[in-house]
Design an enzyme around this catalytic site. Structure first.
Site, PDB file in Angstrom:
ATOM      1  N   ASN A  47      28.171  -1.098 -12.495  1.00 28.89           N
ATOM      2  CA  ASN A  47      26.959  -1.880 -12.761  1.00 28.89           C
ATOM      3  C   ASN A  47      26.879  -2.189 -14.250  1.00 28.89           C
ATOM      4  O   ASN A  47      27.760  -2.913 -14.744  1.00 28.89           O
ATOM      5  CB  ASN A  47      25.696  -1.315 -12.100  1.00 28.89           C
ATOM      6  CG  ASN A  47      25.338   0.106 -12.429  1.00 28.89           C
ATOM      7  OD1 ASN A  47      26.110   1.016 -12.230  1.00 28.89           O
ATOM      8  ND2 ASN A  47      24.131   0.309 -12.917  1.00 28.89           N
ATOM      9  N   ASP A  48      25.922  -1.689 -14.970  1.00 26.61           N
ATOM     10  CA  ASP A  48      25.671  -2.196 -16.326  1.00 26.61           C
ATOM     11  C   ASP A  48      26.857  -2.015 -17.290  1.00 26.61           C
ATOM     12  O   ASP A  48      27.457  -0.941 -17.317  1.00 26.61           O
ATOM     13  CB  ASP A  48      24.506  -1.441 -16.975  1.00 26.61           C
ATOM     14  CG  ASP A  48      23.308  -1.285 -16.076  1.00 26.61           C
ATOM     15  OD1 ASP A  48      23.285  -1.867 -14.984  1.00 26.61           O
ATOM     16  OD2 ASP A  48      22.379  -0.553 -16.477  1.00 26.61           O
ATOM     17  N   ARG A 167      14.454   5.093 -19.588  1.00 29.69           N
ATOM     18  CA  ARG A 167      15.912   5.164 -19.802  1.00 29.69           C
ATOM     19  C   ARG A 167      16.425   3.961 -20.588  1.00 29.69           C
ATOM     20  O   ARG A 167      15.688   3.027 -20.856  1.00 29.69           O
ATOM     21  CB  ARG A 167      16.649   5.270 -18.458  1.00 29.69           C
ATOM     22  CG  ARG A 167      16.307   4.168 -17.478  1.00 29.69           C
ATOM     23  CD  ARG A 167      17.021   4.385 -16.142  1.00 29.69           C
ATOM     24  NE  ARG A 167      16.589   3.379 -15.186  1.00 29.69           N
ATOM     25  CZ  ARG A 167      15.587   3.534 -14.326  1.00 29.69           C
ATOM     26  NH1 ARG A 167      14.920   4.671 -14.272  1.00 29.69           N
ATOM     27  NH2 ARG A 167      15.244   2.554 -13.510  1.00 29.69           N
ATOM     28  N   GLU A 222      14.007  -2.251 -17.602  1.00 24.90           N
ATOM     29  CA  GLU A 222      15.310  -1.621 -17.737  1.00 24.90           C
ATOM     30  C   GLU A 222      16.112  -2.322 -18.833  1.00 24.90           C
ATOM     31  O   GLU A 222      15.877  -3.483 -19.164  1.00 24.90           O
ATOM     32  CB  GLU A 222      16.084  -1.701 -16.417  1.00 24.90           C
ATOM     33  CG  GLU A 222      15.420  -0.909 -15.299  1.00 24.90           C
ATOM     34  CD  GLU A 222      16.320  -0.769 -14.075  1.00 24.90           C
ATOM     35  OE1 GLU A 222      16.604   0.374 -13.693  1.00 24.90           O
ATOM     36  OE2 GLU A 222      16.727  -1.788 -13.496  1.00 24.90           O
TER      37      GLU A 222
HETATM   38  C1  FRU Z   1      20.096  -0.918 -14.462  1.00 21.06           C
HETATM   39  C2  FRU Z   1      20.085   0.581 -14.306  1.00 21.06           C
HETATM   40  C3  FRU Z   1      19.643   1.271 -15.591  1.00 21.06           C
HETATM   41  C4  FRU Z   1      20.257   2.634 -15.457  1.00 21.06           C
HETATM   42  C5  FRU Z   1      21.569   2.320 -14.795  1.00 21.06           C
HETATM   43  C6  FRU Z   1      22.044   3.372 -13.834  1.00 21.06           C
HETATM   44  O1  FRU Z   1      20.958  -1.529 -13.581  1.00 21.06           O
HETATM   45  O2  FRU Z   1      19.273   0.969 -13.227  1.00 21.06           O
HETATM   46  O3  FRU Z   1      18.255   1.294 -15.775  1.00 21.06           O
HETATM   47  O4  FRU Z   1      20.419   3.285 -16.664  1.00 21.06           O
HETATM   48  O5  FRU Z   1      21.377   1.107 -14.089  1.00 21.06           O
HETATM   49  O6  FRU Z   1      23.324   3.095 -13.386  1.00 21.06           O
END
Ligand code: FRU
Length: 475
Positions: A47-48, A167, A222
């Site tokens: 993901n990120d 976070r 986020e």
């Molecule tokens: C965004 C998120 C962040 C978190 C991460 C967890 O996509 O939810 O807020 O840190 O992905 O993988």
């Protein structure tokens, strides 16, 4: 593995057999939807993007990775680096969730380059459950040889101001001061940006929320990202819980917003600006970060995916990829995104486009000149297709007729208002993703495209070139 059993999302990488990992890696690598020049996980879920930076002569790209399958489980940071965006070093896992403070996941964070060291600031979860948790902000340091040492918690969680949804730190340096911004949800379920101040990178005091001046705007913010460029500042974030009645705006489960303003007044905790915009108009774009490279370019990379949907590749135990790197420019109170110049080195062969064009590969770039009311179809022989079209006032990306749909509950068409009279359109396709740049980069559509055996383009009122692109190489 069956991930409907939540416990399985917390199984550790060293608890599964080598055969299991080989099996899911081979399913992943043989999937016809797997990209050749986008960064994607060897198996499991990406993901990120995290820790984007230029350090020690290379671009460093870390990303959120759950190794065992296509779900959001125990997150690691994976690490690749490159000098040219064609040749990459696969550096493996950078951060394992192996300390008490991050045993439930090493979540998103950033990198701050300081001399000979790359500081990695991220969220560690002592506990991470749907309705409870204990997030802390953690510092790890990477040296020039790539050795990473975790230094420990630099901001502990205090439930007074925020729920456990707190976070994704971003730290900036102004003179001798460090400012950390953290995405958060307050106890009224409102998205907030928490501000911390420190005289050292590893010690911070809480200052309060930054007043972003856009009222109530979703329940959780986020992945804040923030940078300053001369007398301007850009704040990018990924708010959860924002929707709109307009057909043009906020159609995905979560969207990404940017605001160009003046540098944050940290004394009064205020951000002055002229308004916000969505950064991308496609279906699958989230959690982008930016960084400055050695040439002074501001480069953005995002997650080419979205939360809370099943994707057609889940059955092969992988999900998602990262976007191409884009150079971003501030134009007034807008941002423009331009594919990074290095990407032209991927071009292997070029042809003039014909109105009915048979494709010899699914990795290509189109450089197009479009008339009003143009239509481009990305199709297969059976008539499955994704369509990009325009008229006098709007652009339209339609995936109603693709072979395999996903996230249809959020609609299958995306629209954007045209921002200019510019007629050049640049499109990148890589097996199952598409990135479309128009309005000189002011309008971008980033999406997955699941047309099986994609092998034809149909063009009406559009002419131009196709460049077939090579894959990137890993060592
Ligand atoms: C965004 C998120 C962040 C978190 C991460 C967890 O996509 O939810 O807020 O840190 O992905 O993988």
């Amino acid at each position: 593995m069956d991930f409907s059993n939540r416990q399985n999302r917390f199984v550790r990488l060293d608890e599964v057999s080598a055969e299991y990992l080989e099996h899911i890696e081979s399913l992943t690598q043989n999937d016809p939807y797997y990209p050749s020049y986008h960064i994607a996980p060897k198996h499991g879920l990406v993901n990120d993007p995290n820790g984007l930076s230029y350090f020690n002569g290379e671009h460093h790209i870390f990303y959120q990775w759950f190794p065992l399958g296509p779900v959001h489980g125990l997150k690691h940071w994976y690490h690749v680096s490159t000098k040219d965006f064609v040749h990459f070093k696969d550096r493996g896992v950078a951060l394992y969730p192996d300390q008490d403070y991050d045993q439930h996941g090493c979540h998103t964070g950033v990198a701050v380059v300081e001399g000979e060291q790359l500081n990695l600031l991220y969220t560690g979860h002592l506990v991470y459950e749907p309705n409870s948790g204990h997030p802390t902000q953690v510092l790890a340091v990477m040296d020039k040889d790539g050795n990473i040492e975790k230094k420990g918690v630099v901001v502990d969680y205090n439930s007074k101001h925020y729920t456990h949804n707190m976070r994704d730190p971003v730290t900036i340096k102004r003179g001798d001061d460090y400012y950390m911004l953290i995405g958060a949800e307050n106890h009224q379920q409102q998205g907030k940006l928490a501000l911390y101040h420190g005289k050292q990178i590893d010690a911070y005091q809480y200052k309060g929320n930054v007043d972003i001046g856009i009222g109530e705007f979703g329940y959780m913010w986020e992945c804040p990202n923030y940078y300053e460029d001369a007398d301007k500042a850009v704040f990018i974030f990924s708010p959860q819980g924002v929707s709109s009645d307009s057909k043009y705006d906020f159609k995905n489960v979560f969207s990404v917003v940017y605001i160009v303003g003046k540098p944050i007044d940290t004394e009064n905790r205020k951000f002055d600006h002229q308004g916000y915009f969505e950064l991308d108009k496609g279906f699958d774009f989230y959690a982008p970060q930016t960084y400055l490279d050695n040439k002074g370019r501001r480069i953005l990379i995002g997650w080419l995916g979205n939360s809370k949907s099943e994707y057609p590749t889940d059955k092969n135990y992988w999900a998602h990829m990262l976007t191409l790197p884009r150079e971003i420019h501030i134009e007034g109170n807008k941002l423009r995104q331009i594919p990074l110049a290095e990407l032209t080195a991927l071009r292997e062969s070029s042809e003039a486009l014909r109105p009915q064009h048979n494709l010899t590969s699914r990795a290509f770039e189109l450089e197009l000149e479009v008339e009003q009311d143009f239509i481009i179809e990305f199709a297969n022989q059976g008539g499955d297709k994704m369509t990009f079209s325009g008229n006098e006032t709007e652009w339209c990306l339609d995936r109603t007729h693709v072979t395999e749909t996903h996230a249809e509950q959020f609609g299958t068409v995306r629209y954007a208002l045209r921002q200019s009279n510019d007629t050049l359109v640049r499109i990148f396709v890589d097996h199952s993703c598409i990135e479309i740049f128009c309005d000189l980069g002011e309008t971008v559509f980033t999406s997955r495209i699941f047309v099986s055996d994609l092998n034809q383009l149909h063009l009406s009122k559009a002419v131009g070139q196709i460049h077939y692109l090579s894959g990137v190489h890993y060592e």
